[in-house]
Design a protein around this motif. Structure first.
Motif, short mmCIF file in Angstrom:
data_model
loop_
_atom_site.label_atom_id
_atom_site.label_comp_id
_atom_site.label_asym_id
_atom_site.label_seq_id
_atom_site.Cartn_x
_atom_site.Cartn_y
_atom_site.Cartn_z
N GLY B 58 40.37 26.08 13.22
CA GLY B 58 40.22 24.64 13.06
C GLY B 58 41.01 23.83 14.06
N CYS B 59 41.56 24.47 15.10
CA CYS B 59 42.35 23.71 16.07
C CYS B 59 41.45 23.06 17.11
N GLY B 60 40.16 23.41 17.10
CA GLY B 60 39.23 22.77 18.03
C GLY B 60 38.90 23.65 19.23
N LYS B 61 39.39 24.87 19.24
CA LYS B 61 39.16 25.71 20.43
C LYS B 61 37.69 26.09 20.60
N SER B 62 37.04 26.44 19.48
CA SER B 62 35.62 26.79 19.59
C SER B 62 34.78 25.56 19.89
N THR B 63 35.15 24.43 19.30
CA THR B 63 34.44 23.18 19.59
C THR B 63 34.52 22.86 21.08
N LEU B 64 35.71 23.08 21.63
CA LEU B 64 35.91 22.81 23.05
C LEU B 64 34.95 23.66 23.89
N LEU B 65 34.85 24.93 23.52
CA LEU B 65 33.97 25.84 24.26
C LEU B 65 32.50 25.40 24.12
N ARG B 66 32.14 24.96 22.92
CA ARG B 66 30.77 24.50 22.69
C ARG B 66 30.48 23.23 23.48
N CYS B 67 31.49 22.37 23.62
CA CYS B 67 31.32 21.16 24.44
C CYS B 67 31.11 21.56 25.91
N LEU B 68 31.87 22.55 26.35
CA LEU B 68 31.74 23.03 27.73
C LEU B 68 30.32 23.54 27.98
N ALA B 69 29.82 24.34 27.02
CA ALA B 69 28.50 24.94 27.18
C ALA B 69 27.39 23.91 27.02
N GLY B 70 27.73 22.76 26.41
CA GLY B 70 26.72 21.73 26.20
C GLY B 70 26.07 21.82 24.83
N LEU B 71 26.58 22.71 23.97
CA LEU B 71 26.02 22.84 22.63
C LEU B 71 26.41 21.65 21.77
N GLU B 72 27.53 21.03 22.10
CA GLU B 72 27.96 19.82 21.40
C GLU B 72 28.13 18.76 22.49
N SER B 73 27.79 17.52 22.15
CA SER B 73 28.04 16.45 23.11
C SER B 73 29.43 15.88 22.81
N ILE B 74 30.13 15.46 23.86
CA ILE B 74 31.46 14.91 23.62
C ILE B 74 31.33 13.43 23.29
N THR B 75 32.24 12.94 22.45
CA THR B 75 32.15 11.55 22.01
C THR B 75 32.59 10.62 23.14
N THR B 76 33.76 10.88 23.70
CA THR B 76 34.18 10.14 24.88
C THR B 76 34.82 11.12 25.86
N GLY B 77 35.05 10.65 27.09
CA GLY B 77 35.67 11.50 28.10
C GLY B 77 34.63 12.08 29.03
N ASP B 78 35.06 12.99 29.89
CA ASP B 78 34.13 13.55 30.86
C ASP B 78 34.50 15.00 31.17
N ILE B 79 33.49 15.77 31.52
CA ILE B 79 33.72 17.15 31.96
C ILE B 79 33.27 17.24 33.41
N LEU B 80 34.18 17.63 34.30
CA LEU B 80 33.83 17.74 35.71
C LEU B 80 33.76 19.21 36.09
N ARG B 81 32.69 19.55 36.81
CA ARG B 81 32.58 20.91 37.33
C ARG B 81 32.59 20.80 38.84
N SER B 82 33.56 21.40 39.47
CA SER B 82 33.78 21.26 40.91
C SER B 82 33.72 19.78 41.30
N GLY B 83 34.31 18.94 40.46
CA GLY B 83 34.41 17.52 40.78
C GLY B 83 33.24 16.68 40.31
N ARG B 84 32.14 17.32 39.90
CA ARG B 84 30.96 16.55 39.49
C ARG B 84 30.81 16.56 37.97
N SER B 85 30.44 15.40 37.44
CA SER B 85 30.33 15.30 35.99
C SER B 85 29.12 16.10 35.48
N ILE B 86 29.35 16.87 34.42
CA ILE B 86 28.22 17.60 33.82
C ILE B 86 28.00 17.11 32.39
N ARG B 87 28.61 15.97 32.08
CA ARG B 87 28.55 15.49 30.71
C ARG B 87 27.12 15.33 30.22
#
Lengths: 284, 377
Positions: B58-87
């Protein structure tokens, strides 16, 4: 690995629960089936059944054109029903499996069980109100300039009857396989670069194959032997095997020939069922 | 494209690997209705590194991974891959294959068909994908099983199929969600070694979520410890082990004693702090900046505490009672309690325990050196 021997008490206990099965199977399935086979070799003289052993009934039926016509019609009709009912059921079972909330799922599935509460005959009769000369549908079509007259006593009406019979069952069977499908597999497919359309064809359909095939199989089995729809919706104009059996019996007490037809039907269903089951549970 | 990334990695790795950020998470927040799964999280995942994200359930580690994979959308913030947003990138466009906790192998496909699935989706020709799938199957020791169905494989073999399925497309990053949790201890150890070897050889980025200390610390180049949707500490395993930054990390990793103290004097090289069970002397650098009177948590690692029957063995000592012991191979973990009820954890060699002749219920002095004291938030 060798299974440990059951203790005597456990053996007694399990055989107590298992024993009704062979008993009922023998009494109500195997027995009548053997009787039917035996009957197919009897003779009818002066409208009276005579025990005999002659191949005449088999030769007569299997060489009759009208039999093969009816057979083709029945087989094709049942295949169409299997396809139509499966296609109609698919969006519905997809919604039950993947879209609806738990509560809505149960409600919709419950509604698909309701048709089983009323007699099939009643449901087919109620279709007549819609399909007859002055029925709801022909009136509606007339309003837009399509004069159809009665839609009853047609192949279309017969299919409507068959689908009425089979659709609820197909939806329930398909839904069960959709509900037991592991959703992680869909995410895994997305994750591996599979878009939504391909997920449907490459993951969802193959993953629920057993349910889809079993649903179609049940639609086939039910409509293959159905007597109600060809009689009341088709008006008896398109003799299927079921109608052929009644006609054969009515005309001159030809129970032995009816038995031949029945055996061919059972044989066909066994082959279709076994083939389908093999397809449904085939391992890669 | 993958080949280019890999050469980049090796070049960069020679220069300054820490500066090559592959994935940057910026102020990530993820809400589920009113519940907050991830709060304002910032994290850099370095290219070609093995990053382990760990934390309690319940610390959010799996949620974080799911956000990275795109299985969950993030509420705010941004994910950059090699500098480019993949949000706003769809899951199927992200090219971040994942090894699932349940493995999520397709039961209706053979082993080979499972492995080549990703290639089939990206339109690789049949011959080519067969060749590559066979190549990966053989790299992971699955040669004889390629035509089997999934349910004919053992747990370890399935694990390898899941890995091969991810790696066959030669991605620059893969995600792993507690992949070893279903394996028995022996197999898990074997797979850990294999995963680490693969990661080194391929030079691709591994993001590995786990709740197991041993998995994270044995494989990762960088360990990220999460709690309540935040990063508590990130760093090299050794660094985190030696210097847990917060009392949560210390408690989560276990094996450290935490004593709440007040700073008494800072006059000399030595800082004196007052605890409930005595005054302790501390000499590490982090104590230099403290003000007299400030309250701190003092932390001492279990392997840096020794025990003695008599007083006067080291600069810091506290009298305790032994309340529990646990044997782990050649080591013994002892749990002690001071007069004030503070818990002290000690790790000893079994033979030391014998010479000391200590048993549960006995009284003993716990000793440690001033340089082994650390401060924790």
């Amino acid at each position: 690995m060798q299974k440990p021997a059951l203790s005597a008490r456990r053996l007694l206990y399990s055989s107590f629960w298992v024993s009704p099965l062979p008993f009922w199977l023998t009494l109500f399935f195997l027995g009548p089936l053997l009787l039917l086979v035996w009957l197919s070799f009897w003779d009818v003289r002066n409208f009276v059944l005579q025990p005999d052993f002659q191949l005449d009934n088999w030769v007569k039926i299997l060489s009759a054109n009208y039999f093969w016509q009816a057979y083709g019609r029945t087989f094709l009709g049942a295949s169409c029903v299997a396809a139509i009912a499966s296609l109609l059921a698919l969006p519905c079972s997809l919604a039950i499996g993947f879209i609806l909330s738990t509560r809505a799922k149960l409600t919709v599935l419950g509604l698909f069980v309701v048709p089983f509460f009323t007699s099939y005959l009643v449901r087919v009769y109620s279709w007549q109100i819609y399909l007859t000369d002055n029925g709801v549908i022909s009136n509606l079509l007339a309003a837009i300039g399509l004069e159809t007259g009665s839609l009853l006593s047609s192949k279309f009406a017969m299919q409507v009857g068959y689908v009425t019979l089979t659709l609820p069952l197909v939806v329930v069977i398909q839904s069960i396989s959709m509900l037991s499908f592991d959703r992680t597999l869909i995410n895994a497919a997305y994750n591996l670069g599979c878009g939504p359309v391909r997920v449907f064809f490459s993951v969802l359909l193959p993953g629920t194959r057993a349910g889809l095939i079993l649903g179609a199989l049940f639609a086939f089995i039910f409509s293959f032997g159905d007597f109600v729809s060809p009689t009341y919706m088709g008006g008896g104009k398109f003799p299927t095997l079921a109608i052929l059996i009644t006609d054969t019996v009515k005309s001159g007490q030809q129970w032995p020939r009816a038995a031949v037809i029945a055996i061919v039907m059972i044989g066909t269903l066994l082959i279709v069922a076994l083939t389908s089951l093999k397809l449904a549970y085939r391992r890669k | 494209m993958t080949a280019k990334i890999q050469t980049n990695t090796s070049m960069q790795a020679d220069e300054s690997p820490s500066q090559d950020v592959h994935i940057a998470l910026r102020d990530i927040r993820k809400n589920y209705g009113k519940a907050v799964a991830i709060r304002d999280l910032n994290l850099n995942i370095d290219r070609g590194q093995f990053t382990a994200i760990m934390g309690p359930s319940g610390c959010g580690k799996s949620t974080l991974l799911r956000c990275l994979a795109g299985l969950e959308s993030i509420t705010t913030g941004d994910i950059l891959r090699s500098g480019r947003s993949i949000r706003h990138q769809e899951i199927w466009e992200r090219e971040m294959p994942m090894v699932w906790q349940s493995l999520a192998l397709f039961p209706f496909l053979s082993v080979l068909e499972n492995i080549e699935f990703g290639l089939r989706m990206s339109g690789v020709s049949k011959g080519e994908r067969h060749r590559r799938a066979h190549e990966w199957a053989s790299k992971l020791g699955l040669d004889e099983y390629v035509n089997r169905s999934i349910d004919q494989l053992s747990g370890g073999q399935r694990q390898r199929v899941a890995l091969a399925r991810c790696l066959v497309t030669e991605p620059s990053i893969i995600l792993l969600d507690e992949p070893l949790s279903a394996l028995d201890a022996h197999l898990s150890l074997q797979m850990q070694a294999e995963l680490k070897r693969l990661q080194r050889e391929l030079g691709i980025t591994f993001v590995y979520v786990t709740h197991s200390h041993s998995e994270a610390f044995s494989m990762a180049d960088k360990v990220v410890i999460m709690n309540e949707g935040r990063v508590e500490q990130e760093g090299a395993p050794q660094e985190i082990y030696l210097k847990p930054a917060t009392s949560f990390v210390a408690r989560f990793l276990g094996g450290s004693s935490i004593l709440s103290c007040t700073v008494k004097s800072t006059e000399t090289d030595e800082v004196l702090v007052d605890g409930k069970d005595g005054t302790f002397r501390c000499t590490s650098d982090e104590f230099r900046t403290l003000q007299v009177g400030s309250k701190i948590n003092l932390i001492v690692r279990a392997d840096q505490i020794s025990l003695s029957q008599e007083s006067g063995w080291a600069d810091n000592e506290v009298y305790c009672r032994v309340v529990g012991e646990e044997f782990v191979g050649a080591l013994v973990n002892l749990q002690l309690e001071t007069a004030s009820g503070c818990k002290i954890f000690v790790q000893l060699q079994q033979r030391d325990l014998k010479t000391l002749d200590i048993e549960v219920g006995a009284g003993v002095f716990a000793n440690w050196h001033p340089e082994d004291c650390h401060i924790i938030n």
